[in-house]
Design a protein around this motif. Structure first.
Motif, mmCIF file in Angstrom:
data_model
loop_
_atom_site.group_PDB
_atom_site.id
_atom_site.type_symbol
_atom_site.label_atom_id
_atom_site.label_comp_id
_atom_site.label_asym_id
_atom_site.label_seq_id
_atom_site.Cartn_x
_atom_site.Cartn_y
_atom_site.Cartn_z
ATOM 1 N N ILE A 259 -1.412 33.251 73.197
ATOM 2 C CA ILE A 259 -1.211 33.317 74.548
ATOM 3 C C ILE A 259 -1.014 34.472 74.932
ATOM 4 O O ILE A 259 -0.475 35.344 74.237
ATOM 5 C CB ILE A 259 -0.192 32.262 74.899
ATOM 6 N N ASN B 30 -0.198 36.701 79.126
ATOM 7 C CA ASN B 30 -0.354 36.671 80.711
ATOM 8 C C ASN B 30 -0.518 37.920 81.539
ATOM 9 O O ASN B 30 -0.376 38.184 82.422
ATOM 10 C CB ASN B 30 0.974 36.253 81.410
ATOM 11 N N LEU C 287 -4.732 25.048 70.972
ATOM 12 C CA LEU C 287 -4.773 25.899 72.084
ATOM 13 C C LEU C 287 -5.639 25.241 73.029
ATOM 14 O O LEU C 287 -7.149 25.133 72.810
ATOM 15 C CB LEU C 287 -5.135 27.423 71.719
ATOM 16 N N ALA D 231 -4.088 26.878 79.288
ATOM 17 C CA ALA D 231 -3.452 27.893 78.538
ATOM 18 C C ALA D 231 -2.278 27.543 77.891
ATOM 19 O O ALA D 231 -1.168 28.178 78.168
ATOM 20 C CB ALA D 231 -3.370 29.199 79.629
ATOM 21 N N ILE D 232 -2.121 26.611 77.265
ATOM 22 C CA ILE D 232 -0.871 25.828 76.507
ATOM 23 C C ILE D 232 -1.067 25.375 75.137
ATOM 24 O O ILE D 232 -2.123 25.054 74.899
ATOM 25 C CB ILE D 232 -0.550 24.637 76.978
ATOM 26 N N HIS D 233 -0.394 26.257 74.271
ATOM 27 C CA HIS D 233 -0.376 25.807 72.830
ATOM 28 C C HIS D 233 0.511 24.482 72.530
ATOM 29 O O HIS D 233 1.705 24.613 73.118
ATOM 30 C CB HIS D 233 0.076 27.149 72.120
ATOM 31 N N LEU E 214 3.613 28.574 76.442
ATOM 32 C CA LEU E 214 2.764 29.087 77.324
ATOM 33 C C LEU E 214 3.321 30.363 77.836
ATOM 34 O O LEU E 214 4.435 30.825 77.603
ATOM 35 C CB LEU E 214 2.697 28.112 78.526
ATOM 36 N N HIS F 130 -3.174 29.241 86.532
ATOM 37 C CA HIS F 130 -4.452 29.639 85.410
ATOM 38 C C HIS F 130 -5.660 28.960 85.639
ATOM 39 O O HIS F 130 -6.617 29.778 85.706
ATOM 40 C CB HIS F 130 -4.016 29.215 84.000
ATOM 41 N N TYR G 159 -10.619 32.905 78.309
ATOM 42 C CA TYR G 159 -9.393 32.876 78.267
ATOM 43 C C TYR G 159 -8.618 33.931 77.838
ATOM 44 O O TYR G 159 -7.615 34.387 78.157
ATOM 45 C CB TYR G 159 -9.130 31.637 77.242
ATOM 46 N N SER H 28 -5.953 36.189 79.570
ATOM 47 C CA SER H 28 -4.578 36.456 78.904
ATOM 48 C C SER H 28 -4.251 38.032 78.508
ATOM 49 O O SER H 28 -2.927 38.263 78.445
ATOM 50 C CB SER H 28 -4.735 35.582 77.569
#
Length: 789
Positions: A22, A24, A121, A126-128, A144, A276, A320, A324
């Motif tokens: 992940i 940002n 994932l 965009a969240i694990h 996240l 996102h 993605y 990221s």
């Protein structure tokens, strides 16, 4: 479709290469999904070893004439000896990227006592997520990396109160080692504060802060340098800042964490998902039909081989990853934004391969080949930030003048956190190559072609012009075997490759006017003239550029082998016929100097070069296979595209879908995504009267199935959406103008509402070329939408 939007696994990651990323743009994290002790490997993009240092070779200029003479005379060993003595930086190496640290969360849930385990994932959000049952208790963990809050956030939920301990460390990637590379570690109430100095003179310093809040019945206690948490629900927030961007980096990191904890999990999650998706949903690839293999865990899907849904997952994953690892910051930080490096932002090692730097002889460029067509132009702003720092007087300008007596600016084969432009290392096939910056500057005009954004073009124009000035001075006259005089580069090389002299069979590196050099320079000159015309500027370099362009030699074909010549004037043989680089084919991709229709003879020679490379084992690394994918897509050879993608999955892809050099390098992911988009739509052609040609499905392999592509961007400022079945476009083709449309810069949308300048409102025309040969014209001015049957 979950098959093309989620990576999932039925067991925890045993090693870093199995973990899931992940990020940002600035903060990154590799998540292992472990149940006994969860391991989060953290990165912050400005945590690099060492500070800035002056490495410019002081004696290069006085030896430049002699070096050129040695190259002309074919004295290869003597030329390399002189380069090693007088043209290498001192010290020879640049700085390297390092990990920020690790977070370990001890749950004590042994995996053999766990049921219904799953980690995934979700690319859409965009969240694990990690979910499992232990002692009949459901455990749900979500993580996240929020760009809005500038933190990594973790939400832990269980049915009953659960006790776990949180520790932060900074250890080697070898888990059994016990060395901790940190300055101090303090716990206070609900926080852990870790201070880090990567090492070396004037190194940046970093502060990592971890904070925890729980539900009303929960507790958090600082104990023995750790935090002990007892709760049904807990929010863990991790923030980090460095002295690279912040004088008060400790205060800034603590403020990020405190603000996020105050907002709470629901607000963090809602804001993150909305933000996102505002970028991720700008384009979307869906492929089918699905197969039974598509329901398997991702590592097993890779082992089973290519399916349409797996291709879609790979491309969506690449989008993605770019979002990221490459995002612009807000405010004053923006001038210090960093693009995705060799590993994006995910590096576990204190001694990463090639320093995990920015490598400018193809790798950094490949990271951004798919950026514009995939509607992620926002990600390119960090690349432009680095470009501006490379062109500063204390960096690229100084190197150009001191080493070569040249105007403008230049950068060699690598750069680092400090925008170091001097030659890197002492490796003859790569070190003395001052065109890395010139190649990187090609994105300036390419960005305008896709976005029609005049402010960005105007802002970047001085960088482009400085690269042109250097190239004008770098070219020298050389007499070719046919007696004609041309302007070429000397010394020149074909990045990382070596040759056998056509006369002596001596191994060498330096030549005169490599095909790669002249492709980059001629394209740069064209970009400069186009930018001047677009910005309505009177180019003070017009006469020089025009004269130089006429004096550049055309590409040549080897009479003996029929391949495109790689080494300029001389007809040298390859020392390594299966070499991973194919730099002499840059004119096919990413540039468009060689085309199947416009220059068929050169295209056939390029194809012959590819055949020789592949016959001798070429394409054996992830990124080099991806470059071959891009080239075959431009040559419109769908069978070769499909074959290369199969090879990429089979030999150069890790269980977490990361591209493998070896080791992990992210450029292979991005290059493959660019190639697939090129198979869907090509937009580099113009008609005789200047209309943009949008060619649909020019190279789509039949076995890749049917699908829909939404929002693919094209040169000319167009966005296209269409569906196809059995190689035939079905239904309507939607063509939208992105001029005045929804693409954004850091200042917001280019719709004129916020004072952002737009191009003139003249009617623009183009044609769509369908795979069955049909041609449909379209036109529009300003924000425009049309449907083509």
């Amino acid at each position: 479709m979950a098959e093309s939007s989620k990576l999932w696994y039925d067991k925890p990651a045993s090693v870093w290469n199995d973990a899931l990323p992940i990020g940002n743009g600035r903060l990154g994290c590799m998540i292992h999904g472990r149940t006994a002790t969860e391991l989060l490997c953290l990165n912050e993009d400005s945590v690099w070893y060492g500070g800035p240092h002056d490495r410019v070779p002081q004696d290069a200029l006085k030896h430049l004439s002699r070096l050129r003479e040695l190259v002309r005379e074919g004295q290869h060993a003597e030329a390399e000896k002189l380069v090693n003595r007088a043209f290498c930086g001192s010290p020879s190496g640049q700085r390297h990227f390092e990990p920020l640290g690790n977070v370990k969360i001890e749950f004590g849930h042994e995996i053999d006592k766990v049921k219904e385990y799953r980690r995934e994932l979700d690319l859409e959000t965009a969240i694990h997520r990690t979910e499992y049952t232990h002692d009949e208790t459901d455990v749900k963990i979500e993580i996240l990396a929020s760009e809005i809050d500038q933190v990594i956030a973790m939400r832990i939920r269980t049915v009953i109160k659960t006790e776990f301990m949180i520790r932060t460390t900074r250890e080697s990637e070898v888990e059994y080692e016990s060395h901790e590379y940190l300055d101090s570690l303090q716990t206070k109430s609900n926080q852990i504060v870790m201070l880090v100095t990567p090492g070396g003179h004037q190194s940046v310093r970093a502060c990592c802060v971890l904070g925890v809040t729980t539900d009303q019945e929960g507790t958090v206690e600082a104990e023995g340098g750790s935090l002990v948490v007892v709760a049904k629900e807990a929010l863990v927030v991790i923030g980090a800042r460095t002295s690279f961007r912040h004088h008060n980096f400790e205060t800034s990191a603590a403020r990020d964490v405190s603000a996020a904890l105050e907002r709470g999990a629901e607000t963090i999650w809602d804001n993150h998902i909305q933000h996102h998706q505002s970028f991720y949903h700008r384009s979307q690839l869906t492929l089918g039909p699905t197969s039974p293999d598509d329901s398997l865990p991702t590592d097993q899907r890779i082992e089973k081989g290519t399916t349409p849904a797996l291709i879609a997952l790979y491309i969506n994953y690449s989008r993605y990853l770019l979002l990221s690892s490459s995002r612009p910051s807000n405010g004053s930080d923006q001038t210090l934004d960093l693009p995705a490096n060799l590993q994006g932002i995910w590096n576990p090692s204190f001694h990463p391969a090639w320093g995990s730097k920015f490598t400018l002889n193809i790798n950094l460029q490949m990271n951004y080949w798919g950026c514009l067509p995939l509607a992620l132009d926002i990600c390119m702003e960090s690349l432009f930030s680095l470009l501006h720092r490379l062109a500063l007087p204390e960096n690229g300008v100084k190197v150009a003048k001191a080493m070569y007596g040249a105007r403008g600016w230049c950068c060699h084969n690598n750069t680092d956190l400090w925008a170091d432009c001097s030659p890197c290392e002492r490796w003859m096939p790569a070190t003395l190559w001052p065109l890395g910056g010139a190649w990187l500057s090609s994105f300036i005009w390419e960005h305008y072609l896709f976005t029609s954004c005049l402010p960005t073009l105007r802002k970047n124009f001085p960088v482009l012009e400085g690269a042109v000035e250097f190239c004008l001075d770098w070219l020298v006259p050389e007499t070719f075997p046919d007696g004609k005089e041309y302007m070429v580069t000397n010394p020149s090389l074909s990045p990382e490759n070596t040759f056998l002299d056509e006369h002596t069979r001596e191994k060498g590196t330096f030549c005169r006017g490599s095909t790669a050099d002249l492709t980059i320079i001629s394209s740069l000159f064209e970009d400069y003239l186009n930018a001047c015309k677009t910005l309505q500027l009177k180019p003070h370099l017009l006469r020089e550029v025009g004269k130089a362009m006429l004096a550049l030699p055309p590409p040549s074909i080897c009479k003996k082998t029929g391949r495109l010549q790689e080494w300029g004037i001389a007809n040298h043989a390859d020392a390594e016929p299966g070499h991973r680089h194919v730099s002499h084919l840059l004119g096919i991709y990413p540039f468009n100097c060689i085309d199947m229709d416009a220059s068929p003879q050169l295209a056939r020679a390029a194809l012959r070069s590819l055949e020789i490379r592949l016959a001798n084992g070429g394409g054996h690394t992830g990124w080099s296979r991806s470059h071959l994918l891009c080239i075959f897509s431009r040559l419109r050879m769908p069978d070769k595209v499909a074959e290369s993608f199969d090879a990429l999955l089979d030999t150069s892809t890790l269980p977490n879908l990361f591209s493998f050099h070896p080791p992990f390098q992210i450029d292979g992911n991005f290059g493959a995504a660019a190639a697939v988009v090129e198979c869907l739509v090509q937009s580099f052609e113009l008609t005789g009267n200047g209309q943009r040609v949008l060619r649909l499905l020019p190279c789509w392999p039949q076995e890749w199935g049917n699908g829909e592509m939404k929002g693919v961007r094209c040169r000319g400022g167009w966005s296209v959406t269409f569906k196809w079945r059995d190689g035939v476009v079905v239904g309507c083709v939607e063509v939208r103008s992105v001029i005045g449309g929804d693409h954004e810069s850091q200042n917001g949308g280019h719709d004129g509402s916020n004072g952002v300048e737009l191009p003139s409102e003249e009617t623009r025309k183009g044609i769509v070329l369908f795979p069955d040969g049909r041609i449909v014209e379209f036109e529009g001015s300003g924000p425009h939408f049309c449907q083509l049957e």
